[in-house]
Design a protein around this motif. Structure first.
Motif, mmCIF file in Angstrom:
data_model
loop_
_atom_site.group_PDB
_atom_site.id
_atom_site.type_symbol
_atom_site.label_atom_id
_atom_site.label_comp_id
_atom_site.label_asym_id
_atom_site.label_seq_id
_atom_site.Cartn_x
_atom_site.Cartn_y
_atom_site.Cartn_z
ATOM 1 N N LEU A 155 0.838 -1.206 0.000
ATOM 2 C CA LEU A 155 0.000 0.000 0.000
ATOM 3 C C LEU A 155 0.869 1.251 0.000
ATOM 4 N N MET A 156 1.887 1.248 0.858
ATOM 5 C CA MET A 156 2.771 2.415 0.951
ATOM 6 C C MET A 156 3.498 2.656 -0.372
ATOM 7 N N LEU A 157 3.935 1.568 -0.994
ATOM 8 C CA LEU A 157 4.590 1.720 -2.296
ATOM 9 C C LEU A 157 3.619 2.315 -3.307
ATOM 10 N N PHE A 158 2.389 1.866 -3.251
ATOM 11 C CA PHE A 158 1.399 2.365 -4.189
ATOM 12 C C PHE A 158 1.172 3.865 -3.997
ATOM 13 N N LEU A 199 13.073 13.383 -15.007
ATOM 14 C CA LEU A 199 13.484 12.089 -15.550
ATOM 15 C C LEU A 199 13.778 11.112 -14.411
ATOM 16 N N HIS A 200 14.408 11.635 -13.345
ATOM 17 C CA HIS A 200 14.682 10.775 -12.193
ATOM 18 C C HIS A 200 13.391 10.315 -11.521
ATOM 19 N N VAL A 201 12.410 11.234 -11.451
ATOM 20 C CA VAL A 201 11.125 10.838 -10.857
ATOM 21 C C VAL A 201 10.514 9.716 -11.693
ATOM 22 N N ALA A 202 10.567 9.873 -13.025
ATOM 23 C CA ALA A 202 9.980 8.853 -13.902
ATOM 24 C C ALA A 202 10.693 7.509 -13.723
ATOM 25 N N ILE A 203 12.042 7.548 -13.665
ATOM 26 C CA ILE A 203 12.790 6.303 -13.453
ATOM 27 C C ILE A 203 12.416 5.709 -12.095
ATOM 28 N N GLY A 204 12.297 6.601 -11.080
ATOM 29 C CA GLY A 204 11.897 6.140 -9.750
ATOM 30 C C GLY A 204 10.548 5.442 -9.783
ATOM 31 N N MET A 205 9.616 5.988 -10.589
ATOM 32 C CA MET A 205 8.297 5.345 -10.689
ATOM 33 C C MET A 205 8.436 3.936 -11.248
ATOM 34 N N GLY A 206 9.268 3.785 -12.264
ATOM 35 C CA GLY A 206 9.505 2.456 -12.825
ATOM 36 C C GLY A 206 10.046 1.508 -11.758
ATOM 37 N N LEU A 207 11.004 2.018 -10.959
ATOM 38 C CA LEU A 207 11.607 1.173 -9.926
ATOM 39 C C LEU A 207 10.581 0.801 -8.855
ATOM 40 N N TRP A 213 8.359 -1.851 -10.061
ATOM 41 C CA TRP A 213 9.084 -3.126 -10.013
ATOM 42 C C TRP A 213 9.069 -3.695 -8.590
ATOM 43 N N LEU A 214 9.265 -2.780 -7.594
ATOM 44 C CA LEU A 214 9.218 -3.229 -6.194
ATOM 45 C C LEU A 214 7.848 -3.790 -5.852
ATOM 46 N N MET A 215 6.783 -3.141 -6.392
ATOM 47 C CA MET A 215 5.441 -3.624 -6.092
ATOM 48 C C MET A 215 5.266 -5.040 -6.623
ATOM 49 N N VAL A 216 5.788 -5.288 -7.832
ATOM 50 C CA VAL A 216 5.689 -6.645 -8.394
ATOM 51 C C VAL A 216 6.442 -7.634 -7.505
ATOM 52 N N LEU A 217 7.661 -7.264 -7.115
ATOM 53 C CA LEU A 217 8.466 -8.167 -6.278
ATOM 54 C C LEU A 217 7.781 -8.442 -4.948
ATOM 55 N N HIS A 227 16.456 -4.746 -2.376
ATOM 56 C CA HIS A 227 15.985 -3.939 -3.504
ATOM 57 C C HIS A 227 15.250 -2.697 -2.998
ATOM 58 N N MET A 228 14.384 -2.934 -1.994
ATOM 59 C CA MET A 228 13.569 -1.821 -1.525
ATOM 60 C C MET A 228 14.424 -0.773 -0.814
ATOM 61 N N GLU A 229 15.374 -1.253 -0.045
ATOM 62 C CA GLU A 229 16.284 -0.336 0.638
ATOM 63 C C GLU A 229 17.029 0.533 -0.395
ATOM 64 N N ALA A 230 17.501 -0.101 -1.459
ATOM 65 C CA ALA A 230 18.289 0.630 -2.460
ATOM 66 C C ALA A 230 17.421 1.651 -3.190
ATOM 67 N N VAL A 231 16.230 1.243 -3.608
ATOM 68 C CA VAL A 231 15.342 2.185 -4.298
ATOM 69 C C VAL A 231 14.951 3.308 -3.335
ATOM 70 N N GLY A 232 14.787 2.946 -2.053
ATOM 71 C CA GLY A 232 14.459 3.962 -1.054
ATOM 72 C C GLY A 232 15.535 5.041 -0.996
ATOM 73 N N ILE A 233 16.792 4.620 -0.973
ATOM 74 C CA ILE A 233 17.892 5.594 -0.942
ATOM 75 C C ILE A 233 17.808 6.502 -2.169
ATOM 76 N N PHE A 234 17.574 5.882 -3.328
ATOM 77 C CA PHE A 234 17.470 6.648 -4.570
ATOM 78 C C PHE A 234 16.316 7.641 -4.484
ATOM 79 N N TRP A 235 15.181 7.172 -3.965
ATOM 80 C CA TRP A 235 14.003 8.026 -3.925
ATOM 81 C C TRP A 235 14.213 9.221 -2.988
#
Lengths: 547, 246
Positions: free
Chosen positions: B101-104, B192-200, B203-207, B220-228
């Protein structure tokens, strides 16, 4: 155990097992052959230019073709060969082996970085086919925003290769920090690892700046954003600042790994513990750091204030301190050692000689008053080649000869290799030393012809010096070509070493703990560290070279 | 570190154990963040230099930006950083549905951010507040009375504008087109970074939905979190630098 006969070259088999491999050694080999291919192309361009310069008139290439040749020679040699060659090829093959690791930290990222390199290379090939590019490898604005040649393709290539370089650096940093085998502490690391680590730090911090600069340049051409265009209120000198903020540290991306190779070759072939281990290790890091503070010395004539000229000049001299520390440490390592004149050692010795000349002439150019006189002359060309070819490429060739038996389990003909090493040394000095004299007499670089540069007497002087430079460049080119062919010829089937061979009697883990060529997973058992990388005073290890 | 530990299937062959794998990935991500900071760093330098050279131009051009939309975007992005952090917290406690839910919500916030950015961009494209030589905005009065040549001439005279006959374009001496060049490049790269972040995040939601991520393995989630969080942080700098100069 069936595993004893397995090695990474033959296991698994098939072209797809190479193209999709995650094995750092195979990726390293692909980098190696890619790099050597572009070394060959860049070398041909250089020889073509030397041939054109043998006479004052334009009789071999047109001016436009000449402009394209020096631009592509520079860009290909730097972005497609020198920057990726040592970290991408030797670094990839050796780093995990030296750390006792099974692979680099991120194997898939490693493969991705090789493919980014390939895509960038394809852009360069496209540029060559589509008529070249004539801005010089520095892409200075405003000319690069106006040139009708293929600037877009080249900058796109540089941009993509930049990411390949960043990913390799990132991967190596994580590998050095986290993948060391238990017990392998920082001060037990081979110095080549320290060098790769320093290089990687520069790669991940400097390269993004060139990436964004290339984006700005492309946008300038596409959209006329005006940031570098004085007609729109922009500043072309800002481009130079951005460019050199990367490209000066990039010089250390190119030379630091070479220092690492020399730090490996000299103790092994002198049978002596390296002198001043910590000095060499920390001088690597301090060069990496100081390298970020000196970019302004490329721009002494671009109208920066006298104060910044003096500051940049002053900081530039600081680079000499850690570099001197290294040179003296290597010399003291050889002192009272048993120096053997093997091919790697001959390359290392010519490195010491050539790089020292390159470094000392750098002091000439770092002095503002002298630089304004020597700026844009052949003095700069000679200095740069003494550092980059005499330094990095000679060290690369030395490293290649040193680790060739490790990578392939084959030994090349050492006599031919020694002759080639001497040929490189003679050819190199004969090619580039006259260029110092040309520069001091005012011959500008990047000129296709020089028949109208001055009095007949002066032109005759230039022609004589250029002529001898061209003659020796032939010897240089031939020596390198035969040297590399000699290596490739050793790969024939009949020529095999015993897998346990340690031909130079080295103590680093890639020689003592695994076979040549190594097992697909590097080590058959978890390596246990018994001695430091240079403990020749404690451990007796003999060179074992058996057919 | 030993091999005795039963090795879970998410452990790659070249690591000794899960801890080493987790620590390595995190270090790699931080190194990547450093790279990102340097990428934007070049643009921040360009911003600083041009603002130092043309403080008035930056002040005047900044008035053309919509502070309210910028503020809303700031709040949206900070909120998304919070939900991203909560998603990681939830997966650490094995609360998969909450994490999903939070990812969504994070994903929706990112979408909202880009939507608002689109409205802003669209408006500026319409007015001709474009980067570099495409800049054609002449100020509110002139746009309304575009047919009145005298009015245009007097506006040009009084506002330090010059007309380039070769390119048939208007430039002001104060270079607001440079402001907009920097504005579009920086916010565009950020977008562009926001858009890439959305893709990531997708992907996390699928995983997460497939159960691949759980309290024992959420790298994976920790890494995307740092990026976000980095994406969020860059905007925190962009917002005052472009919208709040006055």
């Amino acid at each position: 155990m069936s595993g004893t006969n397995q090695n990474y070259l033959t296991h698994p088999k098939g072209i797809m097992s190479w193209l999709l491999t995650l094995d750092h050694k195979r990726i390293g080999l692909m980098y190696l052959f890619g790099g050597l291919f572009f070394f060959f192309i860049g070398g041909l361009l250089a020889l073509g230019m030397r041939y054109a310069l043998a006479t004052p008139e334009a009789d071999f290439v047109t001016n436009d073709q000449y402009n394209s040749m020096y631009t592509l020679h520079g860009a290909i040699m730097i972005f497609l060969f020198i920057i990726p060659a040592i970290p991408g090829a030797l670094g990839n093959i050796l780093l995990p082996l030296m750390l006792g690791a099974k692979d680099v930290a991120f194997p898939r990222l490693n493969l991705a970085s090789f493919y980014l390199y390939t895509i960038g290379a394809i852009f360069f090939i496209y540029v060559m086919i589509s008529g070249g590019v004539d801005t010089g490898w520095t892409f200075y604005t405003p000319y690069s925003t106006e040139s009708h040649t293929n600037v877009m393709g080249t900058t796109m290539g540089v941009f993509i290769i930049g990411f390949s370089s960043i990913l390799t650096g990132l991967n190596f940093i994580a590998t050095v920090h986290k993948m060391r085998t238990p017990g392998l502490t920082w001060y037990k690391l081979p110095l080549f690892v320290w060098a790769l680590y320093g290089t990687s730090l520069v790669q991940i911090t400097a390269t993004p700046v060139i990436a964004i600069t290339m984006v700005l340049l492309m946008l300038e051409r596409l959209l006329g954003i005006g940031i570098f265009d004085p007609a729109l209120g922009g500043d072309p000198v800002l481009f130079q600042h951005f460019f050199w903020f990367y490209s000066h540290p990039a010089v250390y991306i190119m030379i630091l790994p070479a220092f690492g190779i020399i730090s490996e070759i000299i103790p092994v072939h002198s049978r002596k513990k390296v002198w001043g281990y910590k000095f060499i290790a920390y001088s690597t890091l301090s060069i990496a750091f100081i390298g970020f503070l000196v970019w302004g010395h490329h721009m002494f004539t671009s109208g920066q204030s006298v104060l910044s000229q003096i500051i940049f000049s002053f900081i530039t001299y600081f680079v000499g301190i850690p570099t001197g520390v290294k040179i003296f440490s290597w010399m003291l390592t050889m002192y009272r050692g048993q120096v053997s004149f093997t091919p790697p050692m001959l390359y290392a010795l010519s490195f010491l000689f050539l790089f020292t000349i390159g470094g000392l002439t750098g002091i000439f150019l770092g002095a503002v008053a002298l630089d304004i006189h020597l700026h844009d002359t052949y003095f700069v060309v000679a200095h740069f080649h003494y550092v980059m070819q005499g330094g990095t490429i000679v060290a690369f060739l030395g490293g290649l000869h040193h680790w060739w038996p490790k990578s392939f389990g084959k030994m090349y003909n050492q006599t031919i290799a020694n002759i080639c090493a001497i040929g490189v040394f003679i050819g190199f000095n004969g090619t580039f030393f006259p260029q110092f004299l040309l520069g001091l007499r005012g011959m500008p670089r990047r000129y296709a012809t020089y028949d109208a540069l001055g009095s007949e007497e002066l032109v005759a002087q230039y022609a004589a010096t250029h002529g001898s430079s061209t003659f020796f460049s032939g010897i240089l080119g031939l020596s390198i070509f035969i040297g590399v062919m000699n290596l490739l010829w050793s790969l024939r089937k009949s020529n095999k070493l015993d897998p346990g061979t340690n031909p130079w009697g080295a103590l680093t883990m890639e020689w003592t703990h695994t076979t040549s060529p190594p097992h697909p997973h590097n080590f058959e058992e978890e390596p246990v560290l018994e001695h430091g990388p240079y403990d020749y005073d404690k451990v007796i290890v003999q060179p074992t070279l058996k057919k | 570190m030993s091999h005795d530990k039963s090795s879970p299937d998410h452990l790659y062959h070249h690591f000794y154990d899960v801890d080493q794998q987790y620590e390595t990935s995190k270090l790699g991500m931080w190194a990547f963040i450093l790279t990102e900071v340097l990428t934007f760093g070049g643009l921040f330098v360009a911003y600083t230099i041009y603002r130092a050279w043309h403080p008035d131009m930056f002040f005047n051009a900044n008035l053309l930006l919509d502070v309210n939309k910028g503020l809303i975007n700031t709040i949206v992005l900070i909120a998304s950083s919070l939900t991203m952090a909560l998603a990681i917290w939830a997966i650490q406690l094995n609360k998969r549905k909450l994490s999903l839910l939070m990812l969504f919500i994070t994903f929706l916030c990112a979408l909202g951010f880009l939507g608002i950015k689109y409205v802003e961009y669209e408006h500026k494209f319409h007015l001709g507040q474009l980067p570099g030589e495409y800049y054609s905005y002449m100020g509110p009065e002139v746009v309304q009375q575009i047919h009145d040549q005298e009015k245009i001439d007097s506006y040009i005279a009084s506002n330090n504008i010059f007309f380039d006959k070769e390119t048939n374009r208007l430039y002001t001496m104060n270079n607001p087109h440079i402001f907009f060049s920097i504005y579009f490049i920086m916010t565009g790269l950020h977008g562009l970074h926001v858009a890439i972040g959305m893709g990531l995040i997708a992907w996390l939601m699928v995983l997460t939905a497939r159960g691949r991520l759980h309290a024992g393995y959420y790298t994976h989630m920790e890494a995307v979190g740092i990026f976000w969080h980095l994406v969020d942080l860059i905007w925190i700098f962009l917002f005052p630098l472009f919208y709040l100069i006055g």
